[in-house]
Design an enzyme around this catalytic site. Structure first.
Site, mmCIF file in Angstrom:
data_model
loop_
_atom_site.group_PDB
_atom_site.id
_atom_site.type_symbol
_atom_site.label_atom_id
_atom_site.label_comp_id
_atom_site.label_asym_id
_atom_site.label_seq_id
_atom_site.Cartn_x
_atom_site.Cartn_y
_atom_site.Cartn_z
ATOM 1 N N HIS A 181 -7.907 5.689 10.193
ATOM 2 C CA HIS A 181 -6.740 5.126 9.503
ATOM 3 C C HIS A 181 -7.176 4.513 8.168
ATOM 4 C CE1 HIS A 181 -2.716 2.759 10.115
ATOM 5 N NE2 HIS A 181 -2.777 3.384 8.946
ATOM 6 N N ASN B 37 0.810 -1.227 0.000
ATOM 7 C CA ASN B 37 0.000 0.000 0.000
ATOM 8 C C ASN B 37 0.844 1.278 0.000
ATOM 9 O OD1 ASN B 37 0.867 -0.072 2.666
ATOM 10 N ND2 ASN B 37 -1.155 -0.534 3.519
#
Length: 383
Positions: A337, A151
């Protein structure tokens, strides 16, 4: 259709193996061995069915349930991870593998490791394994691994977005629209161009390099501080200048981006003294880890105006309690998050998790860069 095919490949494919290796706590499964695997993810509720590629939630469980169960393994998935009576705690004594994510982390303490007599493997579906007591894991002979690189693009793009949101004073403008207001002056008095500003990243690993590459076209003065200097070609590609001393870099920066892992050395690193070395009105973006910042020092600096704006998606702890002071401090652009859990990132870290599980079942090595703890040794970035 293409994305549906990718998901199908994740759920059904078999990944080719690499060379075999030795792992502590008998890190291999004999043919036919049934393993208990526990996954801890966030609940998606009504959103789980809205996108077939939404794999990183409890309901869709990384898309590996059918594959695991078809091989005779027991796969438990939950979001209940805190307290002595939580669902995760019930499975600690007899699980073999624990999968978690940085977005809804299962905190693996030394106490939990001691209770987990059968535990062999701790996997992070994503990047960042600081929710695990790595020293205790190493001492217990456990293997800890994550899906390195899965990511990094997602987080770097998000950081660039947050820099622009702070620089342009976007959030107050959005709030005006929602509240039926119109006050251009209330936004414009502290909105700036990014061009010509000095941006420094604390840490220039995979995410830091990608951020610098994306910032280069904006015409910024780019600086970076890291334990390792980039090679000349990468420095030329990013247009960034290495600053060996953090104390030397910080006072020069209009924007500081935190891209360093959370370790015992970096925990609380940005305290009152460190923040005091920055320019008055500095903008800070932190998508690394919340505990790298001294929570109260950030609040006080934002309230005094020494920090002109603070944005990030990481908190300590996670999920953040309702009374967390960062929710209520001025000039912030905080979110849950989310930066590393885009749908594209989920596809990558789900595939990477499956790849490592398959290698684990065969007693084979993972890609070397995925190891955080192996054979009692921590990866260099966590030492």
């Amino acid at each position: 259709m293409a994305m549906r095919r990718i998901t199908g490949a994740i759920r059904a494919s078999c990944v080719s193996s690499s060379s075999s290796g030795y792992f502590a706590r008998q890190f291999h499964a004999s043919s036919g061995d049934s393993k208990k695997i526990v996954g801890v993810f966030y609940k998606a509720n009504e959103y789980a069915s809205k996108n077939p590629n939404f794999l990183g939630c409890v309901e869709n469980a990384l898309g590996i349930r059918n594959w695991l169960e078809s091989q005779g393994h027991h796969y438990i998935v939950t979001d209940d991870k805190e307290g002595p009576n939580c669902e995760l705690e019930k499975h600690i004594p007899d699980l073999h593998v624990l999968i978690s994510t940085p977005f809804h982390p299962a905190y693996v303490t030394a106490e939990r490791i001691k209770k987990a007599k059968n535990l062999q493997l701790l996997l992070t579906a994503g990047i960042g394994s600081d929710h695990i007591d790595l020293q205790a894991a190493a001492a217990a002979g456990l293997t800890v691994a994550e899906v390195t690189g899965s990511n990094v693009v997602s987080v770097a793009e998000d950081e660039l977005m947050r820099i622009l949101i702070l620089m342009r004073n976007f959030v107050p403008g959005y709030n005006q629209v929602v509240n039926g207001e119109w006050n251009v002056a209330g936004i414009a008095y502290r909105a700036y161009d990014l061009e010509g500003k000095t941006v420094g990243t604390v840490g220039a690993g995979r995410i830091g390099k990608l951020l610098l590459q994306r910032l280069k076209p904006f015409g910024c003065n780019l600086l970076y501080h890291d334990r390792l200097q980039m090679g000349p070609e990468m420095e030329k590609e990013t247009g960034a200048k290495y600053v060996e001393s953090l104390d030397e870099m910080l006072p020069k920066c209009d924007v500081v981006v935190v891209n360093t892992p959370l370790t015992e050395k970096t925990r609380g690193m940005f305290n009152k003294e460190m923040i005091g070395k920055m320019k008055k009105g500095v903008l800070i973006v932190n998508n690394a880890r919340g505990a790298i910042m001294d929570r109260q020092a950030v609040v006080e600096a934002v309230e005094s105006g020494h920090i002109g704006g603070y944005s990030g998606d990481v908190w300590d702890p996670q999920p953040a309690p309702k009374d967390h002071p960062w929710r209520y401090m001025p000039n912030q652009a905080m979110t849950p998050h989310i930066s590393g859990t885009t749908i594209d990132a989920q596809l990558r870290y789900a595939a990477g998790t499956k790849d490592m599980l398959e290698k684990y079942f065969k007693g084979e090595d993972f890609p070397a860069q995925n190891y955080i703890v192996k054979d009692g040794e921590l990866a260099p970035q966590y030492r």
